[in-house]
Design a protein around this motif. Sequence first.
Motif, PDB file in Angstrom:
ATOM      1  N   LEU A 314       0.816  -1.210   0.000  1.00  0.00           N
ATOM      2  CA  LEU A 314       0.000   0.000   0.000  1.00  0.00           C
ATOM      3  C   LEU A 314       0.852   1.264   0.000  1.00  0.00           C
ATOM      4  O   LEU A 314       0.483   2.271  -0.635  1.00  0.00           O
ATOM      5  CB  LEU A 314      -0.940   0.001   1.210  1.00  0.00           C
ATOM      6  CG  LEU A 314      -2.098  -1.003   1.156  1.00  0.00           C
ATOM      7  CD1 LEU A 314      -2.887  -0.982   2.456  1.00  0.00           C
ATOM      8  CD2 LEU A 314      -3.014  -0.706  -0.020  1.00  0.00           C
ATOM      9  N   LEU A 342      -6.457  -3.001  -8.281  1.00  0.00           N
ATOM     10  CA  LEU A 342      -7.372  -3.620  -7.329  1.00  0.00           C
ATOM     11  C   LEU A 342      -7.208  -5.146  -7.236  1.00  0.00           C
ATOM     12  O   LEU A 342      -7.179  -5.692  -6.116  1.00  0.00           O
ATOM     13  CB  LEU A 342      -8.822  -3.254  -7.666  1.00  0.00           C
ATOM     14  CG  LEU A 342      -9.878  -3.835  -6.723  1.00  0.00           C
ATOM     15  CD1 LEU A 342      -9.630  -3.395  -5.283  1.00  0.00           C
ATOM     16  CD2 LEU A 342     -11.285  -3.431  -7.165  1.00  0.00           C
ATOM     17  N   ALA A 345      -4.319  -5.759  -5.083  1.00  0.00           N
ATOM     18  CA  ALA A 345      -4.625  -5.445  -3.684  1.00  0.00           C
ATOM     19  C   ALA A 345      -5.402  -6.581  -3.025  1.00  0.00           C
ATOM     20  O   ALA A 345      -5.142  -6.936  -1.865  1.00  0.00           O
ATOM     21  CB  ALA A 345      -5.424  -4.140  -3.609  1.00  0.00           C
ATOM     22  N   VAL A 350      -6.172  -6.891   0.903  1.00  0.00           N
ATOM     23  CA  VAL A 350      -6.683  -5.539   1.164  1.00  0.00           C
ATOM     24  C   VAL A 350      -8.162  -5.487   0.781  1.00  0.00           C
ATOM     25  O   VAL A 350      -8.544  -5.933  -0.308  1.00  0.00           O
ATOM     26  CB  VAL A 350      -5.890  -4.484   0.371  1.00  0.00           C
ATOM     27  CG1 VAL A 350      -6.443  -3.086   0.637  1.00  0.00           C
ATOM     28  CG2 VAL A 350      -4.415  -4.544   0.735  1.00  0.00           C
ATOM     29  N   PHE A 355      -9.272   0.001  -0.050  1.00  0.00           N
ATOM     30  CA  PHE A 355      -8.389   0.382  -1.160  1.00  0.00           C
ATOM     31  C   PHE A 355      -8.988   1.558  -1.941  1.00  0.00           C
ATOM     32  O   PHE A 355      -8.261   2.440  -2.399  1.00  0.00           O
ATOM     33  CB  PHE A 355      -8.168  -0.811  -2.086  1.00  0.00           C
ATOM     34  CG  PHE A 355      -7.163  -0.562  -3.164  1.00  0.00           C
ATOM     35  CD1 PHE A 355      -5.801  -0.554  -2.875  1.00  0.00           C
ATOM     36  CD2 PHE A 355      -7.553  -0.317  -4.475  1.00  0.00           C
ATOM     37  CE1 PHE A 355      -4.862  -0.301  -3.872  1.00  0.00           C
ATOM     38  CE2 PHE A 355      -6.627  -0.073  -5.473  1.00  0.00           C
ATOM     39  CZ  PHE A 355      -5.273  -0.072  -5.167  1.00  0.00           C
ATOM     40  N   THR A 359      -7.161   5.104  -2.608  1.00  0.00           N
ATOM     41  CA  THR A 359      -6.960   5.547  -3.989  1.00  0.00           C
ATOM     42  C   THR A 359      -7.509   6.945  -4.210  1.00  0.00           C
ATOM     43  O   THR A 359      -6.854   7.815  -4.803  1.00  0.00           O
ATOM     44  CB  THR A 359      -7.637   4.558  -4.964  1.00  0.00           C
ATOM     45  OG1 THR A 359      -7.082   3.253  -4.779  1.00  0.00           O
ATOM     46  CG2 THR A 359      -7.436   4.987  -6.410  1.00  0.00           C
ATOM     47  N   THR A 409      -3.897   4.416   5.646  1.00  0.00           N
ATOM     48  CA  THR A 409      -3.227   3.269   5.032  1.00  0.00           C
ATOM     49  C   THR A 409      -2.964   2.164   6.047  1.00  0.00           C
ATOM     50  O   THR A 409      -3.209   0.983   5.770  1.00  0.00           O
ATOM     51  CB  THR A 409      -1.902   3.717   4.386  1.00  0.00           C
ATOM     52  OG1 THR A 409      -2.172   4.710   3.380  1.00  0.00           O
ATOM     53  CG2 THR A 409      -1.189   2.535   3.735  1.00  0.00           C
TER      54      THR A 409
END
Length: 424
Positions: A314, A342, A345, A350, A355, A359, A409
């Motif tokens: 991240l 994505l 992630a 995540v 996420f 973003t 995060t």
Amino acid sequence: MSAGLVILGIILLLALRVPVGFAILGPSVLYMISTDQSTGLSLRTAAQEVNSFPLLAVPLFILVGVIANHTGIADRIFAFAQVLLGRVRGSLGYVNIGVSVGFSWMSGTALADVAALGKMQVPAMTRRGYPRRFALGLSAASSLISPVMPPSIPAIIYASVAAVSTAALFAAAVVPAFLIAGGLAVAVYVWARRKPDLAGHRAAPGEFRTAFLQVLGPLGAPAILLGGILSGLFTPTEAAAVGVAYVAVLGFCYRRLNLRALGRIVVDTATTAASIAVILAASGLLGWILARERVPQDIASFLLDFTDNPIVFLLLVNIALILIGTVLEPIAALVITVPVLLPIAVQFGVDPVHFGIITIVNLMIGLLTPPIGGVLFVLGSATRTPMHEVFRGTAPFMIPLLLVLALLTVAPDLVLFLPNMLGL
């Protein structure tokens, strides 16, 4: 023609100040031609990107913000915040942030916020003895609350691209938006504590009551929009339509809305919505090209070889997205990067909603950084200030914004707490 050449072509066109949608569309169409793909496939791929029911909320929420701007709702929120915080040292700094929070329930975009509020707040602060750079920087930074706080247009677009619940993303965005406001308020406190000359004034008798009555109508908007969505009474698209009707009724009640003004409002909304649609369509075609060239798989393989720690992943994403946000318009960056990042992630464990918030915050910070810096350009134009002066004022406020980003995060529960509590 490889994906690398397509990206290079986009960067060159952006450097030449070609509009973002066409800068993406041109090299993408050349790729399709050079690889013997049909024109029909190109058109279908681009059209499919905007053929989405959740995206119908975008022009409607834009219309809510434009009507709110034209009907003086921002002025009413500003007057109420001044009365409420008048006695506090550095009060106009807190007023600046508070008005952005209030207006964010209706605007959904940073550019709408800074366009509506910047030309009002910056002169008011400089007349009261605040340094111009401080007023410019705080106005620019506080405008980022709007695209994070629901109804957030970037959140709607992320939800559409990532196939996640818009309501869940809206709920997840509430705490981060208030954290941004709180971080900026701490920055104002640290700056103002040694400036006794910036102490405010007590409101006159009856002034609070008058200001409260004037702002009572606009305060109903967040209750209707967010309350309706989170309670399940409306879908986000239906809430947007109800919000349009509500602020339009307010405008007519305030005698600030008429048929001539409605014409200008419709033109402003259509222009903004059409530019977003072109960017979405072009970015959808570019996303198809990147998938065909297996760019997401190559990036995933590299990152998985580099680290297996989700926090490290991240942090790398944060750096990449901030850099992307400095050269690419946020809507285009969302549509291009989310399908690539994505799935990676998710492999790192995540949550897609977590996420999404990371973003959006990353790309919104990009709005404050040259060379694109959309907020800088709009604020500079509204206040007739060179862009480099706006950026110099904004730079100190990047510190609280980046600290909030780091906190979001490493602490996903801050993001996921509210949607989990609501069962979204």
